[in-house]
Write an enzyme that holds these catalytic residues in place. Structure first.
Site, PDB file in Angstrom:
ATOM      1  N   GLU A 115       0.675  -1.178  -0.152  1.00 24.04           N
ATOM      2  CA  GLU A 115      -0.013   0.257  -0.342  1.00 24.04           C
ATOM      3  C   GLU A 115       0.843   1.171  -0.132  1.00 24.04           C
ATOM      4  OE1 GLU A 115      -3.137   1.945   2.858  1.00 24.04           O
ATOM      5  OE2 GLU A 115      -3.186   0.002   2.875  1.00 24.04           O
ATOM      6  N   ASP A 116       2.001   1.408   0.664  1.00 17.75           N
ATOM      7  CA  ASP A 116       2.591   2.615   1.045  1.00 17.75           C
ATOM      8  C   ASP A 116       4.438   2.615   0.027  1.00 17.75           C
ATOM      9  OD1 ASP A 116       0.741   3.319   2.509  1.00 17.75           O
ATOM     10  OD2 ASP A 116       1.337   2.404   4.764  1.00 17.75           O
ATOM     11  N   ASP A 176      -3.904  -3.774  13.422  1.00 19.28           N
ATOM     12  CA  ASP A 176      -3.244  -2.177  12.535  1.00 19.28           C
ATOM     13  C   ASP A 176      -4.533  -1.137  13.190  1.00 19.28           C
ATOM     14  OD1 ASP A 176      -2.856  -0.988  10.233  1.00 19.28           O
ATOM     15  OD2 ASP A 176      -4.325  -0.810   9.813  1.00 19.28           O
TER      16      ASP A 176
END
Length: 694
Positions: A115-116, A176
């Site tokens: 994702e990052d 998370d």
């Protein structure tokens, strides 16, 4: 890009600190001195927590996952200023402390890389296999640039679908969110409130349903502090004030230990403080709090039988509060939770709530599905185990199966998002049994409408009624746990739901299906709410006569309309005015009344003629063409309609009364069966009241 990962240059400039210094300090704090033969210090605590639950775990894969995560997140920082790698490390530590197995921890370390960072799913698959890749992909957010405002609901839809194949996806997401909530203070107040509301409406209910109480409790407290700061502060002050006073639970716990020791029961007795939200709820329920209300006793034993032995000793040696007893061992909650709940009165009059469970039950009560380890072990090769198109998941509960079913029919993100929150708002489930032996798991408060759509899907549009526990019931009837339900469907393909059904639908699946049908058939929903039809009398041929005979001279023999006897019924007669004899079945109530007033019976018998006249009452749910279909069934049986009466409908039910001439009395059972087979008809019986016989 995750909201927690920021541009390193912009972050450093905002904080007025050189980027290089922060990066160097962060890496030094994380890594420290590392030798070739040991794990980096940064994941040493993760390894220790993991080995506490899995002593034989292979830590090499965790080492490789950490190296990839640290390298890919290098130069990224959280809004708090910490190196971003601290986030996946914290999430992994949360899961390790709850007993998650190695595959989950590996995916947790990597959960933000795709994702990052520049890491791709193909790279994760090549290095760690398809199983870890599936988990990482399951928790990877969808990009706002592609989905706009629908990104958040569609991301949750994606995660839930992935959870349907592997519950460990949601375990990682919950951990998370917990770490993000712990560090939410650096966000703007409006963003804190938005994230807290989503956590309250979606993730906390999911944690409850997956049985992860340890995460759920802390998430509740964090949300409580953000959304209700005044109540939170008052509760915090109450707990702080109580902590400085003697705890009455200490003395009761000592007494319980002594009782169990004398009984020879090996048990561990602990005092578990309530978390903030729990204290707040108790205060709302009881008003002024007692010293024993700030905690509960937890008794841990080895075997299930020991739980009941402890219960017996406590109820023998202390005064029990009977209303507080609950047995969640014999009847576990839908989220895997098992425990005995009771409350006893201590020597000083204090009431102590007591939880009794085995060590394994306690592990599951705290960690839920995480405590199951890898539920697919032994069936996984390089990727998810498949059975047809769907993974075999022994942990998939009924609520998740329902959710996965109805979300397919909610393509609109707003409908999905609102329906998801509504689905998760319920806190309990019921199990009902179908007539064919299947079971349906429904949310508490579900009605026959919900059961119909759960069993038949869109075919339930034609549902016209139900029997609950053998008794006729309306579709609005609310079902209870353990009920048996038989749903009655119309054979008319044009049948559809009424708009009133939406008032009785509890499940999103039912509401979405009904709304879709009503939108496609704007006039169809008005049928069920139409004005009652007036009573209709249908004249017909009045030929035919009774075939009962008597030895009395010059009398007319008539068949009684109250019981409509037919051959070979046992009958008796009574003289009436007009030189006539009325013939009744022996069990007709009129026979007893006649004898009670002294009327002598007259002997009657059936003649040689096989034809007979009978009055039948058909009970049915109102629908179009019902009269035509019943008349057709009667005609098919070669019966002639002498007269017919249709009463105005009441609560969607209607009664048809037919006086019929049959060519042969032996055909009566077949005629009644044919009428019962007409869609919507739930009972056909011989008339038991005066009827219009010719």
């Amino acid at each position: 890009m995750s909201a927690e990962a920021t541009n390193p240059g912009a972050q450093s400039r905002r904080r007025g600190r050189p980027r290089i210094d922060l990066r160097r300090l962060g890496r030094a704090a994380l890594l420290g001195p590392v030798s070739r033969d040991r794990l980096p210090d940064a994941i040493g605590h993760v390894a220790d927590a993991h080995r506490a639950h899995h002593p034989d775990a292979d830590l090499a894969v965790l080492h490789r996952a950490y190296v990839l995560a640290e390298a890919s997140h290098r130069g990224q920082f959280r809004k708090s200023g910490e190196p971003y790698i601290t986030h996946p490390l914290a999430v992994t530590l949360i899961l390790a402390e709850l007993g998650a197995e190695t595959t989950t921890l590996t995916a947790s370390l990597l959960h933000d890389t795709v994702e990052d960072t520049e890491v791709t799913l193909d790279q994760v698959r090549a290095e760690f296999g398809a199983e870890v890749t599936y988990l990482v992909d399951g928790v990877t957010k969808l990009e706002k640039v592609d989905y706009g405002a629908a990104a958040e609901p569609e991301t949750f839809r994606k995660m839930l679908v992935a959870t349907g194949d592997d519950v460990r996806v949601m375990s990682i997401k919950l951990a998370d969110r917990l770490h993000n909530m712990r560090t939410l203070g650096v966000m703007r107040p409006e963003k804190q409130a938005r994230i807290a509301k989503v956590t309250r409406d979606v993730l906390i209910p999911l944690a409850e349903r997956l049985g992860v109480q340890a995460l759920k409790s802390e998430l509740e407290d964090l949300v409580f502090a953000i959304l209700h700061p005044e109540e939170y502060e008052r509760t915090r002050i109450l707990i702080a004030a109580n902590s400085g006073t003697p705890d009455p639970l200490t003395g009761i716990a000592d007494g319980v230990r002594g009782v169990l020791r004398e009984a020879g029961i090996n048990a561990e007795v602990l005092i578990r403080p309530r978390h903030f939200v729990s204290v707040h709820r108790v205060q709302l329920k009881r008003g002024e709090l007692r010293g024993s209300d700030f905690g509960r006793l937890l008794v841990l034993v080895a075997e299930d039988a020991d739980c009941y032995a402890v219960l017996g000793e406590l109820h023998t040696c202390f005064t029990p509060v009977v209303s507080e007893f609950k047995d969640f061992i014999a009847s576990p909650k839908f989220n895997l939770y098992q425990s005995l709940h009771t409350a006893v009165v201590g020597p000083g009059g204090e009431v102590a709530e007591v939880l009794i469970r085995t060590h394994q039950m306690h592990k599951v009560a705290e960690a839920g599905v995480i405590a199951l380890g890898n539920p697919y072990a032994g069936g996984i090769g390089d990727g998810p185990q498949q059975s047809g198109d769907e993974r075999e998941d022994p942990t998939r509960p009924g609520w998740l199966s329902r959710l996965l079913d109805w979300q397919q029919n909610a393509p609109d993100p707003d409908t999905f998002w609102s329906s998801l929150r509504e689905e998760l708002a319920g806190d309990s489930e019921i199990t009902v049994f179908c007539a064919d032996g299947h079971t349906l798991v429904l949310p508490a408060g579900a009605s026959c409408v919900d059961a119909a759509y759960a069993q038949y899907g869109e075919v339930a549009h034609g549902c016209i009624g139900a029997r609950v526990n053998g008794r006729l019931a309306t579709l609005s009837t609310v079902l209870n746990d353990g009920d048996t339900v038989q749903l009655l469907l119309a054979q008319d393909a044009t049948s559809g739901p009424s708009s009133d059904w939406l008032d009785h639908a509890r499940t999103p699946a039912a509401r979405i299906a009904i709304s879709g049908w009503l939108a496609a058939n704007p006039e169809g929903g008005k049928v069920a709410s139409a004005a009652p039809r007036p009573q209709v009398n249908v004249p017909a041929d009045r030929r035919g006569a009774a075939n009962a005979v008597t030895d009395l001279p010059d009398v007319t023999v008539r068949l009684a309309g109250c019981c409509t006897p037919v051959p070979p019924d046992a009958v008796t007669g009574f003289s009436v005015r007009g030189a006539a004899v009325t013939v009744h079945r022996h069990q007709c109530p009129a026979v007893a009344r006649m004898k009670a007033v002294g009327r002598p019976p007259v002997e009657v018998r059936w003649g040689d003629a096989a034809a007979c006249r009978v009055t039948l009452v058909a009970e049915a749910f109102g629908r179009p063409r019902l009269l035509a279909d019943l008349t057709e069934a009667i005609a098919t049986a070669d019966a002639a309609v002498i007269s017919a009466t249709v009463e105005p409908p009441s609560e969607q039910r209607v009664r048809h009364t037919y006086t019929l001439q049959l060519p042969d009395a032996a055909g009566l059972p077949a005629l009644m069966r044919a009428m019962r087979d007409v869609a919507g008809v739930y009972d056909v019986s011989r008339a038991q009241h005066p009827a219009a016989a010719g």
